[in-house]
Every structure is written in structure tokens, then in C-alpha cells.
Design a protein around this motif. Structure first.
Motif, mmCIF file in Angstrom:
data_model
loop_
_atom_site.group_PDB
_atom_site.id
_atom_site.type_symbol
_atom_site.label_atom_id
_atom_site.label_comp_id
_atom_site.label_asym_id
_atom_site.label_seq_id
_atom_site.Cartn_x
_atom_site.Cartn_y
_atom_site.Cartn_z
ATOM 1 N N PRO C 9 0.811 -1.232 0.000
ATOM 2 C CA PRO C 9 0.000 0.000 0.000
ATOM 3 C C PRO C 9 0.840 1.277 0.000
ATOM 4 O O PRO C 9 0.528 2.217 -0.740
ATOM 5 N N ALA C 58 -5.696 14.448 3.135
ATOM 6 C CA ALA C 58 -5.047 13.830 4.289
ATOM 7 C C ALA C 58 -5.869 14.044 5.547
ATOM 8 O O ALA C 58 -6.070 13.123 6.345
ATOM 9 N N PHE C 59 -6.382 15.254 5.720
ATOM 10 C CA PHE C 59 -7.167 15.525 6.926
ATOM 11 C C PHE C 59 -8.521 14.816 6.897
ATOM 12 O O PHE C 59 -9.024 14.392 7.932
ATOM 13 N N LEU C 62 -7.736 11.348 8.025
ATOM 14 C CA LEU C 62 -7.504 11.309 9.468
ATOM 15 C C LEU C 62 -8.818 11.382 10.222
ATOM 16 O O LEU C 62 -9.042 10.644 11.185
ATOM 17 N N ILE C 65 -10.716 8.049 9.865
ATOM 18 C CA ILE C 65 -10.086 6.965 10.616
ATOM 19 C C ILE C 65 -10.244 7.171 12.115
ATOM 20 O O ILE C 65 -10.626 6.268 12.856
ATOM 21 N N GLY C 66 -9.968 8.386 12.551
ATOM 22 C CA GLY C 66 -9.911 8.613 13.974
ATOM 23 C C GLY C 66 -11.260 8.723 14.644
ATOM 24 O O GLY C 66 -11.440 8.255 15.767
ATOM 25 N N PHE C 67 -12.224 9.324 14.000
ATOM 26 C CA PHE C 67 -13.424 9.705 14.721
ATOM 27 C C PHE C 67 -14.719 9.088 14.180
ATOM 28 O O PHE C 67 -15.799 9.415 14.659
ATOM 29 N N THR C 68 -14.620 8.212 13.150
ATOM 30 C CA THR C 68 -15.833 7.538 12.683
ATOM 31 C C THR C 68 -15.518 6.052 12.513
ATOM 32 O O THR C 68 -14.349 5.657 12.526
ATOM 33 N N ILE C 72 -12.315 3.226 5.207
ATOM 34 C CA ILE C 72 -11.336 4.169 4.652
ATOM 35 C C ILE C 72 -11.608 4.443 3.176
ATOM 36 O O ILE C 72 -11.264 5.484 2.634
#
Lengths: 298, 372, 90, 295
Positions: C9, C58-59, C62, C65-68, C72
Motif C-alpha cells: 500500500p 489527508a485531513f 484522518l 479513521i480517527g473519529f468515525t 477508509i
């Protein structure tokens, strides 16, 4: 419409010419405000020097005096701490190592930064702005991010624990900084100079070395000062990339804490010695520094 | 309202000046009358700007007095002298609008806002800045900026003199002319004393009624443009004013003749006597006697006449309305101005100096030949 | 090179970035970009918009990935759409 | 002066620099990206983990706390250093030997290796052998940076102000020096007060250098590591553990390569965003200069 002003009106205004403040009063007031700012500046300088003075003070004392009683100046002046450093090769080699990689870094950086800064200041080319921005981001990249890959990278190319490794690693932030400063200075040199030189039959390298570099001398001086400064004060990368042969002085200083406690006197003396090269460098560029600190951008 | 008098004025940047060369301004007396339009003309480094700064109060003179209407103002700082100054590079307050820039001096004197506005509008109208009033001053062109800085001097009712320090240096040539006319117009309207520093004689003579020519820290001549051209009081004025400048010949009185090197010069009797007196005078030790003649007053012909001298022509330059002839006489280069349609001359020709316009200089200063 | 611990990847990721840069360079040579003002508050060139697009992508990743708990791939799709919008109208 | 010539051969001049910086920047960056998606246990033992590390790092309470501490630290030191630096620049002598002497003294803290700065302050603030610690105790003030988080914070901020205010002051000083004398003269003639001179002449001329100062200070304060590490070791507890230190502890101390790489990348993206905003602002400010005219 008439713009002529009423004479009476002007006359009335004119009477304000001699104000109520006498020259002597004004002079007093100016002198007082000057003294006030001198005083404030003096106060700041004293507070600023105090920690450094304390270091110097400790470096001239014996450990028993340091730990024994609080003395504002050395009661029994001793140079033993310094003598100890200068007679122990593992100590003074630290200075030699630091100086060596700082000098190498300055040389490499200035050699590649000069042509690059010239390109940025004189030409537009594909991706120039993005390249410049990318360079600046390296200035901001926290070295902590790179520590491990650095170690492995330099280890795999066989440069680990050499001076050149540290010098190359410091290029990461020093080259962008140098380009940034030099670009500012170069842009303030009129382009006509270049054109005249080409018309006079100068080739690019000859023009660059003979005409252009002398013109931005003070800019180069200031750049070297900054390169020295950032390479000299950085220790995280320098520590990671060295083990014994090229270890910087800042690292060797940590050896002062032994099982029997910390050797404060030697630590202080070593600290004082790390300040001295800085004083020398800033003394040499003192006349250009005021201009240079704006990085050529005022 | 304000007559500016300089009395025994001298200035040195050194703390303890040793000789004359340490002085930026050498001892001088001068009067600028109320309402005059003056120019201060001279090469760079002659002390023009120093003098201007002394008048405006930015500098305190090391010797002598500055009097405004007879009152000594030496120690008075610029803010209390009711004087405005326009600098070589336009000084504007970047972050303010044009309106705020013009209002700045008034607001600093806490003038009520209802009086600020009409005054600013009036000045903006005169300077043709009205359409720009709400623009940020930072984005103006150089000439607009310079007008704004002039405007700041004009808004104050109490301003009695405006000093200009080479204000048109950064202005494009075609705009220079316009701005100069504007200045003239303002001068006529407001009856303000204006002193205009420049090194450009054309600028000086189109702006000013009277020009003070400065040289090595001294005003060497103060007069109308015409006087400066016709009777230069100092060799420097002769050389600096006019294009090209005056021709000078170092002469002496020998064998009952006025000699320029080996070349006898035919001059009138009065002049001959004056040169003879000067040569024999005990006071003149330097033996510095010069005759000056403007290129305009040298007549060139192909054939000799009674009072002409032979010359070698080096070149003739056609400048449209006149030609400029360069010639050599006694190994020295001279310039002469030939009117349009003058018959061509060969390599050898003859020059006649117009008696009425030959001037005598002793120790670089003009001496009236007839009046001694 | 083994110390760089490449994975498929990440290799694909860097190759596509490199391909994008190469593509942008060729595009630039064929038809140079002109700075213009779109819905973004500043005037941008093509390269600027690509950079803004990548950075915001990118944000977005992030955030997803981080908050939901979302996949991806949704983030990737949203980013791709956003990048296209930005390139066309930004 | 600003009209640059389009010339793609200029790349040749940039190339040597590019090779060097790329060597030091891109290869390590790629490696960090590779780490961030794997669990590296040894030379031959690694597992692909996908986005797991990112997820855990983004939701790590300790890191979030460190991040907040970092932001507050950066904002506090900016709020102190910028005004203080301007103030010092304003009262620095303009010429003569005093100017040189003050210049040399002021730049001194900038030239001290960062861990030595930490050592200096560690010594200086110790209660037994440090002037400041001893002085405060003599005055009857409870002061202990190893026990009291407030004291530790105050000391670190004081140290950073001591260390870095000179940079701001020097930047402002050279900004002030570039203001032509005519501006001050015109202001005197316009009867501007001292405050008006500062507000309308000095401050506007300082904006350029101030942006540089804020940028440099923000970035450097964000990666501050050596000084607090030496001074407090991040303590008491984790009261003064900033981002760089968390990161270094994780990567070097605990050998948690994957998580620390993921964390580095998040950190890097934040820095990238902030610097891009700053950079674009600077560039747009410079573009605002008059399109025509000017000297």
C-alpha cells in the motif's frame, strides 16, 4: 470657489508658533525618556546575563564550594574545572567534533544554497513556488520525527558515527534556511547587474563568483552566522547519529553525572565553553547582523 | 507672515570642526522673504539638504541663528515651527487611507472632526486627489504618494513655509512637469513661502522666482534665473547654470596684453585695465584670474577679423535648433553655440568673444570690470 | 533498502504521488497554468489546487479513521471527489 | 526588480541542493510512512496493520493532553515574546559602540546549545545551588519545579522567554533600522505623538518581520524538546511533557515504531497545515505591494 484663506484666520493660527513649553523643559523631558529606556534596557540585560553569570561563577568554584555555601562570586577562585577539560582528550575532542561537523555543514550548505537561491531569486520555473514551500516545511519538521529513520539510513550507508553524517543531517534544516535568507538578499540586487555582466561577456560561473558573490557579501556572512547557530545548538540529531568518534560536546556533558553525584564544576565549565564560540562568531558579524536578522526582507 | 532669516549660520557634523572642510554649511547670511518661491540649487553634497533641515528644525545649527520674523527659533523643534517639508522619497502612512493621511496633521493637533473634513476635501480637490480619498495610501503610484505628502503640508492652516527636498526625483518625467505646475499654482493661491531644493537647473528655474546656488556649503549667488545666466557671480554658477556651462580661461597680464597662455586675447579697455590691476595687486596672491564667456556669446567665422582669435574646431554637433561647436584654443576645450543655419566652418576657424558678455573672475568670484 | 520496510500500500501511495507530480509537470509543459480565482479565497494555480486538495484529503482521511467507524474507502472516494471539484472550480 | 525570467534550466542550479535535502528529508519520511502502517517487531518480523495506529493515536488521551499542553505553551510564549521583543527593539541604542555591545549581549542566549540552556536553568533554579531557586527560598516563596506543576510551567516559560525573546527583538530591531529617517522627520513635522509614530510608522513597517517572528517562534516552540527535557524531564508527572518528548519517548524509549510513526505523521500534517497558512499569508501580503510605481 476660492481657496484663498482668510488672512485673519491664518494670523490667529500663527500665534501658536511659540508654545508654552520652553526649550529647556523639552530637553529635560527628552533626556528623562532616554534615561528611562536606558534603565529598562539595562534591567533586561542584567536579568538576561544573570543565568549565564551563574554558570560562569560555578565553573570557577570547586565542587565543595558549590555545594557548601551560597556565594555570589567565587571565594576560592579555581581553574581546575577548565584544566580538567583541556587535559582530557575525551572532553576536548567533543569540542573538536562539534566544530568539525558545524564547519562541514556550513561549507556544504553554502555551496549548494548559493546557486539554488540565485535560481529562486532570478527565474521562474515549473514548480518553483511549491519547491520553495516544501523547503520551508523542512525548516519546521520536528527532528524527533526523523530520528529512527535517520539512524537507519546513515547506518545502512556506512556513515554512522562520522562527522559528515551530522553535517549532512543538519542540511535538512540549514539548506532551506540558507536559501530563504540568501534569496532575500539576492532579490535586493538589481537584475540589471546580471544583464550588464552578460553583455560584457562574462560567463555565468565567472559572473557569479567574481561579481555577484562579492555584492552579497554581508548576506553570506549573516547566512553563515545562522548556519553556525542552528548547527551548533542542535543536539538531538547529532546525538542520534554519533556514538564515540564524532560525539558532540553537548553529549559528553551528560557524563558529568556519575554514581558519586554530579560534577557541577566541570559541567558548568563545559557549559561556559560551549558559549564561547557563539560569542566569537557574533562578534565577527556584529556590523551586519542588524540588517541580516530581517533575513533580507524589510 | 514668516520671513526666514539665517544669521551667521554655520553647521558642522563634527563635534569640533577643524577646518573649513569640516563644515557642511559655511558661515552665511540669508533672508527668505514671505511668500517667495525659492529654489536652492547645487550639486549633491553641497549642503542643500543640511540647510533645509536646519530651517525646518530637524537639525540644530552649530553656529549662528535661524530667525522667523526676527525671533530666534534655533532650539524650536520642527513640530513647533509651523513648517511643512516634502521629502525626496514620498513619506506616507501606509496603513491609512488617503483621507486619513491628509487628516493626520490636523488630528495630531486635536482639531475637531467637523473642521478636519472640509479642510481635507479642499486640499484633496486642489491636488486632484478626491477620487482616491478612500483608497489605502500604500497602493498609490509614486506621484500620487508625493501629492499626498504635499497635501499633509497644505491642510494645516498655520503652515507658513513649505520646504521641498528634491521632491520629484522618483516621479516619471512627463508627470514631473504636471506636478511642478501644480506647485506653482499652489504657491500663487496660498501665498506660502516655498523653498525647493534641487540639482536640476531647469526644475529650479521653472519653479522659482529666485534661485540660491549653493557650492561647498555656501550660497554663492542668489538671484533670478536670468541673473544667474547673464552675470554668474561665481565661476561655479557659470559652470553649473546653462548647458553647456561657461567657458573659463586662466589669464595673466603680460607684455601689456591680456594673455591666455601664449594667446593674446583681444578685450576691451576696461577689462584690460581690470586684469592688469588684478595681476599687479598685492592682495591677490593666488594669481587666480579667469575670464568667463558663455557658449552663446562666442561668434565663429571662417575668416579672421580684428578682434578674433584662431581656433581648431574639434567637432560640430547638430542639436536641432542650434549646433554645438567644440573647439580648442591654447590646448583647452571650449564650447560655442551656433544659431540655426550658421554657415559651416572648416577645421581652422576664428572666434570672437562678445565684449559685453566677457566676465572677469578673481579667486573664482565675479569682479565688475568697469566699476573698480 | 530492507530497513525501509516497504509494503504494497505505501509503495502504491508513493508511486501515485510521484505519478501525479510527473503528470502535472507534463501538463504544465504542454499548457502552462494561469493563476485564477475560484471559490477559494485566494488566487491559485493548478499546482496550488492540487496541493490544497492533497492536504485536505489527508485531513479527511484522518478524520474518518480517527473519529468515525466508516470505511477508509469512503474517505478515499470523498477525497477524490473533493480533489476533482477543487481542480475544476477552486 | 520583480520580473523574473521563465527559465526551466534553473532546475540545474537547484538540483544539488535538492539531492541533499531529499536525501535527508524524503527517504526518512517514506520510512516513517512505511512504519506507520506496520507493527515492526524485528528485522524479519513485521505485520501489516493498516490504519490501526492512526486510529489509536488520534484517540490517545495522553497524546491529546500533550497536544493541548503544546498549543497552550506555544500561545503563551508568543503572547509574551512578541510584545516584549518589540519593546526591547524599540529601546535598543541605534548606533555607536553601545549598539554593538547590546547586539552581542542580546544574541548570546541564541547561540547556546539547547541542552546547555536546559542545564543552565536547571542549575539556576535549584534550591540548593541555584541563584534563583535560592533567592526565592530566601524570600520565603515556596518554589520547587520537581514537585509543583505550576512552578515547572512558570520556569519553562521563563526559560523560553529568556532563550528566544532575543530572536524576536533582533528581527524587530532590523525591521526598525530599515525605516528611512525621513519617516520620523515627516512625523515630527506632522506633530505626531510617540504613540502615533509607533502605531502608524513603526508597527506597519514591522509587520513583515513580525510574521517571520511568529512563524519561527511557533514552529520552534512546537518542536521544543531538549530544554524542558533537561530542566524538568517532563515532570512533575507529565505536566510539562510536550509533543516532541512524548514522541521521542515512544519511538526511542519504548521502541514502539508503528504508533510513533503514525503520531509523527499526524504531527507533521498539523505543522504542514499551519505553515502553509502562514506562508500563503506572507506571500499574499507581499503581493499587495503597489502593482506599478514605487522605486
Amino acid at each position: 470657489m476660492s481657496y484663498k484663506l482668510e488672512n485673519s484666520q491664518r494670523g490667529e493660527k500663527y500665534n501658536t508658533i511659540f508654545s508654552k513649553i520652553s526649550p529647556a523643559q523639552r530637553r529635560n523631558r527628552n533626556a528623562r525618556s532616554r534615561w528611562r529606556s536606558r534603565l529598562l534596557l539595562g534591567l533586561y540585560l542584567v536579568l538576561m546575563i544573570l543565568p549565564i553569570y551563574w554558570l560562569l561563577n560555578m565553573s570557577l568554584q570547586t565542587n565543595s564550594e558549590i555545594l557548601g555555601s551560597m556565594t555570589l562570586w567565587p571565594q576560592n577562585l579555581t581553574f581546575d574545572n577548565y584544566i580538567g577539560i583541556f587535559t582530557n582528550s575525551s572532553w576536548y575532542m567533543g569540542y573538536v567534533n562539534s566544530m568539525l561537523y558545524v564547519a562541514m555543514n556550513m561549507l556544504i550548505t553554502i555551496c549548494v544554497a548559493l546557486p539554488a537561491a540565485y535560481a529562486f531569486s532570478r527565474y521562474t520555473f515549473i514548480g518553483d513556488k511549491h519547491l520553495f514551500f516544501w523547503l520551508l516545511t523542512n525548516l519546521m519538521a520536528p527532528p524527533a520525527v526523523f530520528l529512527l529513520p535517520y539512524f537507519q539510513l546513515y547506518y545502512s550507508v556506512g556513515l554512522f558515527d562520522t562527522h559528515i553524517a551530522v553535517a549532512l543531517a543538519h542540511c535538512l534544516f540549514n539548506i532551506p534556511l540558507a536559501i530563504w535568507i540568501l534569496e532575500g538578499f539576492m532579490s535586493s540586487v538589481p537584475k540589471e547587474i546580471d544583464e550588464t555582466a552578460y553583455i560584457d561577456g562574462y560567463s555565468f560561473p565567472r559572473f557569479f563568483v567574481k561579481i555577484f558573490i562579492p555584492m552579497i557579501r554581508s548576506g553570506i556572512g549573516v547566512t553563515l552566522f545562522f548556519l553556525f547557530m542552528f548547527s551548533w545548538v542542535e543536539l538531538l540529531l547529532a546525538r542520534t547519529l554519533t556514538a564515540t568518534d564524532a560525539q558532540p560536546i553537548g553529549m559528553i556533558m551528560t557524563r558529568t553525572s556519575t554514581a558519586s553525584g554530579i560534577d557541577w564544576g566541570t559541567l558548568a565549565a563545559a557549559g561556559v565553553l560551549t558559549i564561547i564560540p557563539g560569542i566569537l562568531v557574533v562578534y565577527f558579524v556584529r556590523n551586519h547582523i542588524a540588517k541580516g536578522f530581517a533575513l533580507g526582507r524589510t | 507672515m514668516a520671513e526666514i532669516t539665517l544669521k551667521g549660520l554655520a553647521h558642522s557634523y563634527e563635534k569640533t570642526p577643524k577646518g573649513a572642510s569640516d563644515y557642511a554649511i559655511r558661515q552665511m547670511d540669508h533672508v527668505w522673504h514671505q511668500g517667495g518661491a525659492y529654489a536652492l540649487l547645487g550639486p549633491s553634497g553641497c549642503g542643500k539638504s543640511t540647510l533645509l533641515n536646519i530651517i525646518s528644525g530637524l537639525l540644530e545649527p552649530s553656529e549662528g541663528d535661524v530667525l522667523f520674523d526676527g525671533q530666534r527659533v534655533n532650539e524650536l523643534p520642527p513640530e513647533e515651527r509651523n513648517i511643512a517639508q516634502v521629502f525626496q522619497f514620498p513619506v506616507i502612512y501606509d496603513t491609512m487611507t488617503v483621507f486619513d493621511n491628509l487628516a493626520f496633521p490636523l488630528r495630531n493637533m486635536s482639531t475637531p472632526e467637523y473642521r478636519v473634513k472640509p479642510k481635507v476635501l479642499e486640499v484633496a480637490d486642489i491636488l486632484e486627489l478626491t477620487p482616491l480619498l478612500n483608497r489605502k495610501a500604500k497602493n498609490l503610484t509614486a506621484d500620487e504618494k508625493q501629492k499626498v505628502s504635499m497635501g499633509r503640508g497644505l491642510v494645516r492652516d498655520d503652515v507658513t513655509a513649505i520646504l521641498f527636498d528634491e521632491p520629484l526625483t522618483v516621479i516619471d518625467p512627463q508627470l514631473k512637469w504636471k506636478l511642478r505646475r501644480k506647485l506653482k499654482e499652489i504657491h500663487e493661491r496660498f501665498n506660502i513661502t516655498m523653498i525647493y531644493v534641487t540639482h536640476d537647473q531647469l526644475e529650479a528655474s521653472t519653479f522659482a522666482d529666485k534661485i540660491a546656488v549653493m557650492y561647498e556649503g555656501q550660497v554663492v549667488q542668489f538671484g533670478t534665473p536670468r541673473e544667474l545666466f547673464e552675470r554668474p557671480a561665481h565661476t561655479f554658477v557659470g559652470y553649473f547654470i546653462g548647458s553647456p556651462g561657461m567657458n573659463f580661461m586662466a589669464v595673466e597680464f603680460r607684455d601689456n596684453q591680456v594673455m591666455f597662455g601664449s594667446q593674446p586675447l583681444p578685450v576691451n579697455e576696461a577689462m584690460e585695465r581690470a586684469v592688469a590691476d588684478a595681476s599687479n595687486s598685492v592682495e591677490i596672491t593666488s594669481n587666480n584670474i579667469k575670464l568667463g564667456i558663455r557658449p552663446e556669446f562666442i561668434a565663429i567665422s571662417s575668416s579672421p577679423s580684428a578682434d578674433s582669435v584662431p581656433i581648431q574646431v574639434t567637432s560640430v554637433q547638430d542639436l536641432g535648433t542650434y549646433s554645438l561647436l567644440t573647439f580648442k584654443l591654447n590646448e583647452q576645450t571650449f564650447k560655442a553655440r551656433l544659431p540655426e543655419g550658421h554657415s559651416p566652418v572648416g577645421e581652422t576657424a576664428f572666434a570672437r568673444f562678445d565684449d559685453a558678455h566677457v566676465a572677469l573672475y578673481i579667486d573664482e568670484y565675479l569682479v565688475e570690470a568697469g566699476h573698480e | 533498502m530492507s530497513w525501509m520496510v516497504w509494503t504494497m500500500p505505501t509503495a502504491i501511495f508513493f508511486s501515485s504521488i510521484a505519478a501525479m507530480l510527473a503528470g502535472m509537470t507534463i501538463w504544465e509543459i504542454l499548457s502552462p497554468t494561469i493563476e485564477r480565482k475560484g471559490f477559494l479565497p485566494i488566487a491559485t494555480t493548478r499546482g496550488d489546487r492540487l496541493f490544497i486538495g492533497l492536504l485536505s484529503a489527508a485531513f479527511i482521511h484522518l478524520g474518518v479513521i480517527g473519529f468515525t467507524a466508516l470505511s477508509i474507502w469512503i474517505a478515499l472516494a470523498v477525497s477524490a471527489v473533493w480533489l476533482l471539484v477543487l481542480m475544476r472550480w477552486g | 526588480m520583480n520580473n523574473k525570467v521563465p527559465n526551466n534550466r534553473a532546475w540545474l542550479l537547484v538540483l544539488p541542493m535538492l539531492v541533499l535535502v531529499a536525501f535527508s528529508a524524503i527517504i526518512p519520511l517514506m520510512t516513517v510512512v512505511n512504519y506507520s502502517v506496520q507493527d515492526v517487531l524485528g528485522p524479519n518480523a513485521r505485520f501489516f496493520t493498516g490504519t490501526e495506529w492512526f486510529q489509536s493515536m488520534l484517540n490517545d488521551d495522553a497524546l491529546q493532553a500533550a497536544f493541548l499542553r503544546q498549543i497552550s505553551f506555544s500561545l503563551i510564549i508568543l503572547a509574551i515574546q512578541i510584545p516584549l521583543g518589540i519593546g526591547i527593539a524599540l529601546i535598543m541604542p541605534k548606533r555607536g559602540w553601545q549598539a554593538s555591545a547590546v547586539l552581542i549581549l542580546i544574541t548570546l542566549p541564541l547561540l547556546i546549545p539547547w541542552n546547555v540552556v536546559g542545564s543552565i536553568w536547571q542549575i539556576f533554579t535549584r534550591g540548593d545551588i541555584g541563584l534563583m531557586g535560592w533567592g526565592l527560598r530566601e524570600l520565603g516563596i515556596e518554589y520547587n519545579i520537581t514537585r509543583n506543576a505550576g512552578d515547572a510551567w512558570a520556569t519553562i516559560i521563563l526559560m523560553d522567554v529568556w532563550h528566544w525573546t532575543p530572536l524576536v527583538a533582533m528581527l524587530c530591531y532590523s525591521g526598525l533600522r530599515s525605516i528611512p529617517e525621513a519617516y520620523y522627520q515627516a512625523a515630527r513635522i506632522d506633530r505626531a505623538s510617540k504613540w502615533a509614530v509607533f502605531r502608524y510608522i513603526q508597527l506597519p513597517k514591522l509587520t513583515n518581520v513580525l510574521v517571520i517572528a511568529v512563524l519561527l517562534r511557533f514552529m520552534h516552540s512546537f518542536m521544543i524538546y531538549a530544554e524542558p527535557f533537561v530542566l524538568t524531564g517532563g515532570g512533575p508527572g507529565s505536566a510539562t511533557t510536550f509533543l516532541s518528548q512524548s514522541l521521542t519517548t515512544m519511538a526511542v524509549g519504548q521502541q514502539d515504531l508503528g504508533p510513533s510513526a503514525a503520531f509523527s505523521l499526524i504531527y507533521f500534517l498539523v505543522i504542514l497545515l499551519v505553515s502553509w497558512v502562514f506562508y500563503t499569508t506572507i506571500m499574499n501580503m507581499q503581493k499587495d505591494k503597489p502593482p506599478h510605481g514605487g522605486a
